[in-house]
Design an enzyme around this catalytic site. Structure first.
Site, PDB file in Angstrom:
ATOM      1  N   LYS A 196       0.838  -1.210   0.000  1.00  0.00           N
ATOM      2  CA  LYS A 196       0.000   0.000   0.000  1.00  0.00           C
ATOM      3  C   LYS A 196       0.870   1.256   0.000  1.00  0.00           C
ATOM      4  O   LYS A 196       0.612   2.181  -0.762  1.00  0.00           O
ATOM      5  CB  LYS A 196      -0.917  -0.048   1.230  1.00  0.00           C
ATOM      6  CG  LYS A 196      -1.907   1.094   1.315  1.00  0.00           C
ATOM      7  CD  LYS A 196      -3.141   0.701   2.091  1.00  0.00           C
ATOM      8  CE  LYS A 196      -2.946   0.749   3.595  1.00  0.00           C
ATOM      9  NZ  LYS A 196      -2.817   2.132   4.094  1.00  0.00           N
ATOM     10  N   SER A 197       1.886   1.297   0.836  1.00  0.00           N
ATOM     11  CA  SER A 197       2.726   2.504   0.916  1.00  0.00           C
ATOM     12  C   SER A 197       3.403   2.792  -0.428  1.00  0.00           C
ATOM     13  O   SER A 197       3.453   3.935  -0.883  1.00  0.00           O
ATOM     14  CB  SER A 197       3.813   2.324   1.982  1.00  0.00           C
ATOM     15  OG  SER A 197       3.234   2.215   3.254  1.00  0.00           O
ATOM     16  N   ARG A 203       2.802   5.965  -3.245  1.00  0.00           N
ATOM     17  CA  ARG A 203       3.944   6.799  -3.637  1.00  0.00           C
ATOM     18  C   ARG A 203       4.215   6.712  -5.131  1.00  0.00           C
ATOM     19  O   ARG A 203       4.641   7.699  -5.749  1.00  0.00           O
ATOM     20  CB  ARG A 203       5.185   6.373  -2.836  1.00  0.00           C
ATOM     21  CG  ARG A 203       5.117   6.821  -1.364  1.00  0.00           C
ATOM     22  CD  ARG A 203       6.051   6.000  -0.503  1.00  0.00           C
ATOM     23  NE  ARG A 203       6.202   6.496   0.860  1.00  0.00           N
ATOM     24  CZ  ARG A 203       5.307   6.327   1.844  1.00  0.00           C
ATOM     25  NH1 ARG A 203       4.173   5.698   1.610  1.00  0.00           N
ATOM     26  NH2 ARG A 203       5.542   6.797   3.053  1.00  0.00           N
ATOM     27  N   ARG A 207      -8.400  12.144  12.466  1.00  0.00           N
ATOM     28  CA  ARG A 207      -6.959  11.861  12.562  1.00  0.00           C
ATOM     29  C   ARG A 207      -6.151  13.158  12.587  1.00  0.00           C
ATOM     30  O   ARG A 207      -6.418  14.085  11.830  1.00  0.00           O
ATOM     31  CB  ARG A 207      -6.533  10.924  11.429  1.00  0.00           C
ATOM     32  CG  ARG A 207      -7.248   9.585  11.597  1.00  0.00           C
ATOM     33  CD  ARG A 207      -6.788   8.566  10.623  1.00  0.00           C
ATOM     34  NE  ARG A 207      -5.430   8.136  10.892  1.00  0.00           N
ATOM     35  CZ  ARG A 207      -4.777   7.274  10.129  1.00  0.00           C
ATOM     36  NH1 ARG A 207      -5.360   6.777   9.058  1.00  0.00           N
ATOM     37  NH2 ARG A 207      -3.556   6.917  10.437  1.00  0.00           N
ATOM     38  N   SER A 225       7.420   8.786  11.900  1.00  0.00           N
ATOM     39  CA  SER A 225       6.274   8.649  10.991  1.00  0.00           C
ATOM     40  C   SER A 225       6.717   8.868   9.559  1.00  0.00           C
ATOM     41  O   SER A 225       7.199   9.942   9.196  1.00  0.00           O
ATOM     42  CB  SER A 225       5.194   9.669  11.353  1.00  0.00           C
ATOM     43  OG  SER A 225       4.303   9.824  10.269  1.00  0.00           O
ATOM     44  N   GLN A 232       4.706   9.023   7.126  1.00  0.00           N
ATOM     45  CA  GLN A 232       3.770   9.953   6.482  1.00  0.00           C
ATOM     46  C   GLN A 232       4.232  11.387   6.703  1.00  0.00           C
ATOM     47  O   GLN A 232       4.250  12.193   5.765  1.00  0.00           O
ATOM     48  CB  GLN A 232       2.356   9.747   7.037  1.00  0.00           C
ATOM     49  CG  GLN A 232       1.763   8.414   6.609  1.00  0.00           C
ATOM     50  CD  GLN A 232       0.374   8.173   7.160  1.00  0.00           C
ATOM     51  OE1 GLN A 232      -0.149   8.969   7.930  1.00  0.00           O
ATOM     52  NE2 GLN A 232      -0.227   7.061   6.773  1.00  0.00           N
ATOM     53  N   ASP A 259       1.891  -1.433  11.771  1.00  0.00           N
ATOM     54  CA  ASP A 259       0.587  -1.864  11.239  1.00  0.00           C
ATOM     55  C   ASP A 259       0.292  -3.334  11.535  1.00  0.00           C
ATOM     56  O   ASP A 259      -0.838  -3.789  11.349  1.00  0.00           O
ATOM     57  CB  ASP A 259       0.542  -1.629   9.724  1.00  0.00           C
ATOM     58  CG  ASP A 259       0.535  -0.139   9.389  1.00  0.00           C
ATOM     59  OD1 ASP A 259       0.159   0.670  10.256  1.00  0.00           O
ATOM     60  OD2 ASP A 259       0.913   0.205   8.257  1.00  0.00           O
ATOM     61  N   LYS A 304      -4.484   5.612  14.636  1.00  0.00           N
ATOM     62  CA  LYS A 304      -4.601   4.925  13.330  1.00  0.00           C
ATOM     63  C   LYS A 304      -6.066   4.992  12.873  1.00  0.00           C
ATOM     64  O   LYS A 304      -6.834   5.801  13.376  1.00  0.00           O
ATOM     65  CB  LYS A 304      -4.102   3.481  13.450  1.00  0.00           C
ATOM     66  CG  LYS A 304      -2.608   3.394  13.732  1.00  0.00           C
ATOM     67  CD  LYS A 304      -1.791   3.959  12.584  1.00  0.00           C
ATOM     68  CE  LYS A 304      -0.304   3.982  12.915  1.00  0.00           C
ATOM     69  NZ  LYS A 304       0.462   4.690  11.880  1.00  0.00           N
ATOM     70  N   ARG A 361      -7.531  -3.477   9.161  1.00  0.00           N
ATOM     71  CA  ARG A 361      -6.574  -4.392   9.821  1.00  0.00           C
ATOM     72  C   ARG A 361      -7.197  -5.046  11.050  1.00  0.00           C
ATOM     73  O   ARG A 361      -6.826  -6.162  11.418  1.00  0.00           O
ATOM     74  CB  ARG A 361      -5.276  -3.662  10.168  1.00  0.00           C
ATOM     75  CG  ARG A 361      -4.568  -3.145   8.909  1.00  0.00           C
ATOM     76  CD  ARG A 361      -3.105  -2.873   9.119  1.00  0.00           C
ATOM     77  NE  ARG A 361      -2.612  -1.988   8.080  1.00  0.00           N
ATOM     78  CZ  ARG A 361      -2.313  -2.341   6.830  1.00  0.00           C
ATOM     79  NH1 ARG A 361      -2.463  -3.584   6.437  1.00  0.00           N
ATOM     80  NH2 ARG A 361      -1.873  -1.451   5.959  1.00  0.00           N
TER      81      ARG A 361
HETATM   82  C1  S3P Z   1       2.471   4.718   6.190  1.00  0.00           C
HETATM   83  C2  S3P Z   1       3.094   5.035   7.377  1.00  0.00           C
HETATM   84  C3  S3P Z   1       2.600   4.574   8.691  1.00  0.00           C
HETATM   85  C4  S3P Z   1       1.651   3.409   8.538  1.00  0.00           C
HETATM   86  C5  S3P Z   1       0.629   3.635   7.465  1.00  0.00           C
HETATM   87  C6  S3P Z   1       1.308   3.845   6.125  1.00  0.00           C
HETATM   88  C7  S3P Z   1       3.036   5.277   4.946  1.00  0.00           C
HETATM   89  O1  S3P Z   1       1.908   5.631   9.318  1.00  0.00           O
HETATM   90  O2  S3P Z   1       1.007   3.142   9.771  1.00  0.00           O
HETATM   91  O3  S3P Z   1      -0.245   2.532   7.363  1.00  0.00           O
HETATM   92  O4  S3P Z   1       2.678   4.802   3.848  1.00  0.00           O
HETATM   93  O5  S3P Z   1       3.850   6.201   5.023  1.00  0.00           O
HETATM   94  P1  S3P Z   1       2.654   6.770  10.174  1.00  0.00           P
HETATM   95  O6  S3P Z   1       3.485   7.578   9.268  1.00  0.00           O
HETATM   96  O7  S3P Z   1       1.540   7.574  10.780  1.00  0.00           O
HETATM   97  O8  S3P Z   1       3.451   6.036  11.204  1.00  0.00           O
END
Ligand code: S3P
Length: 423
Positions: free
Chosen positions: A21-22, A26, A121, A162, A164, A310, A337, A383
């Protein structure tokens, strides 16, 4: 709608889990900023990544698909155009936070909004440092409007590990004058760093510090998205705790910033082998095989946490099946989350008789007792849904889920794959 969780007698066979997913998010976002057409194979067509595609289409990027490959027709660093309406990010924290950073450097304002979970969030973790770079935001929760500014580079110590937040600031840093220096308390997933470097960004990594310079061009890439280790984790735990099981999962992303779940399960006694280790588009991948095992409790905390954040709900399931005590600490991030995952895990585990205590930054689980089936709640969290479906496999009696459909966020065919392993 409530659904019954079928119980499978064992889990045997091979499968490939959907794309990471990440990396999928991107690949679309960075591809949009590259010169030329980026080609993405293995893209995760889950609801979150489809939210990213729809936002970038509204920002004027053409995204096409042919024979399962996604093509992002990048327009370069200054090619995005002002969207005519709100950019809707659905349930996706990654889409929302990364867009805050990217949009801070554009020549037009834009509004972001998402579902009920997204509106709760915290966005202050990105909006505050972005304000100090020169952008303005209407607030720190969605719906929020981003008013870009002339951005200047900052040196910033992230208060939380993080990816993100780090990536939002890296994206803004691509539009800033000077060099942004970002330091994390612990290293979080580094997909952005790997991908942006491959696209030509002036970006260096030194331990927990990433430095990026603005005003460089990015160039289109071919991205092969590996299987998501966060999705593979459900089967790693299932195969370990269900008797008479053996599951091979092919082509799983094994980036060291993500592979904590494998280390912890092995430390708990899980029989997991890692084979065919190789690199795919700059990311380590491997085939993983897990066999039924006798697990014992462990301690999970510190620098490990961002490497398996996660996977903590499903690791809690492993802990419930394991003999002895498992303590999860330093995991307060779980509270922000898709839902409060500490509270959700504790409440659902208590329902089926598991001995679990909530703590300030995690939980303590005294495992080894057979849980009973229950009417589980997912809190709309993909999840949680998949972790509870794994837990139900070792419970006495029937279990139901109030909302199985939320698995579409990251793993639309989860239940099909699960039940196939039991046939
Ligand atoms: C992610 C970073 C994580 C993760 C999320 C995806 C990402 O979050 O929990 O499912 O793709 O950068 P955080 O950056 O809040 O830790």
């Amino acid at each position: 709608m409530s659904m019954k969780i079928e119980k499978i007698p064992y889990a045997r066979g091979e499968l490939s889990v959907p794309g990471d997913k990440s990396i999928s998010h991107r690949s679309v976002m960075f591809g949009a900023l590259g010169k030329g057409t980026s080609e993405i194979t293995g893209f995760l067509k889950g609801a979150d990544c489809l939210s990213t595609i729809s936002c970038f289409q509204k920002l004027g990027i053409e995204i096409t698909e042919e024979k399962g490959t996604i093509y992002v027709h990048g327009k370069g660093m200054h090619g995005l155009s002002q969207p005519s309406g709100v950019l809707y990010t659905g349930n996706s924290g990654t889409t929302t936070r990364l867009l805050c950073g990217l949009l801070a450097g554009q020549g037009f304002p834009a509004e972001l909004d998402g579902d009920a979970s997204i509106r709760k969030r915290p966005m202050g973790r990105v909006t505050n440092p972005l304000r100090s770079m020169g952008a303005e935001f209407s607030g720190d929760f969605c719906p929020l409007t981003i008013h870009p500014g002339k951005l200047h580079a900052i040196c910033y110590d992230l208060p939380v590990a993080s990816a993100q937040v780090k990536t939002a600031l890296l994206l803004a840093g691509l539009y800033a004058d000077g060099r942004c220096v970002l330091t994390e308390p612990e290293k979080s997933r580094d997909h952005s760093e790997r991908m942006l470097q491959a696209m030509g960004a002036d970006l260096t990594v030194d331990g927990k510090t990433v430095t990026v310079s603005g005003e460089k061009e990015l160039f289109a890439q071919k991205f092969e998205v590996p299987g998501d280790i966060s999705s593979a984790a459900f089967y790693l735990v299932l195969g370990a705790i269900l008797p008479n099981s053996e599951i091979t999962i092919r082509n799983v992303g094994m980036n060291p910033t993500r592979s904590g779940v494998v280390e912890v399960l092995k430390a708990m006694g899980a029989d997991i082998s890692v084979e065919q280790e190789r690199l795919s588009s700059g990311e380590p991948v491997a085939d993983l095989t897990v066999r039924s095992s006798v697990l014992h409790g462990t301690k999970i905390g510190g620098a490990l946490i961002p490497r398996l954040i996660d996977e903590l709900p499903v690791l809690a399931v492993a802990a419930a099946a394991a003999e002895g005590i498992t303590e999860i600490c330093d995991a307060q991030e779980l509270k922000v989350k898709e839902t409060n995952r500490i509270r959700a895990v504790v409440d659902e585990f208590v329902k089926c008789g598991i001995d679990i205590t909530e703590t300030e930054d995690g939980m303590i689980i005294r495992g080894g007792k057979t849980p009973s089936g229950a009417e589980f709640k997912t809190y709309g969290d993909h999840r949680m849904a998949m972790s509870l479906a794994v837990l139900a496999q070792i419970a006495d009696g029937e279990s139901t889920l109030d909302d199985g459909a939320c698995v579409e966020i990251s793993y639309p065919q989860f239940f099909e794959d699960l039940y196939r392993l039991g046939r």
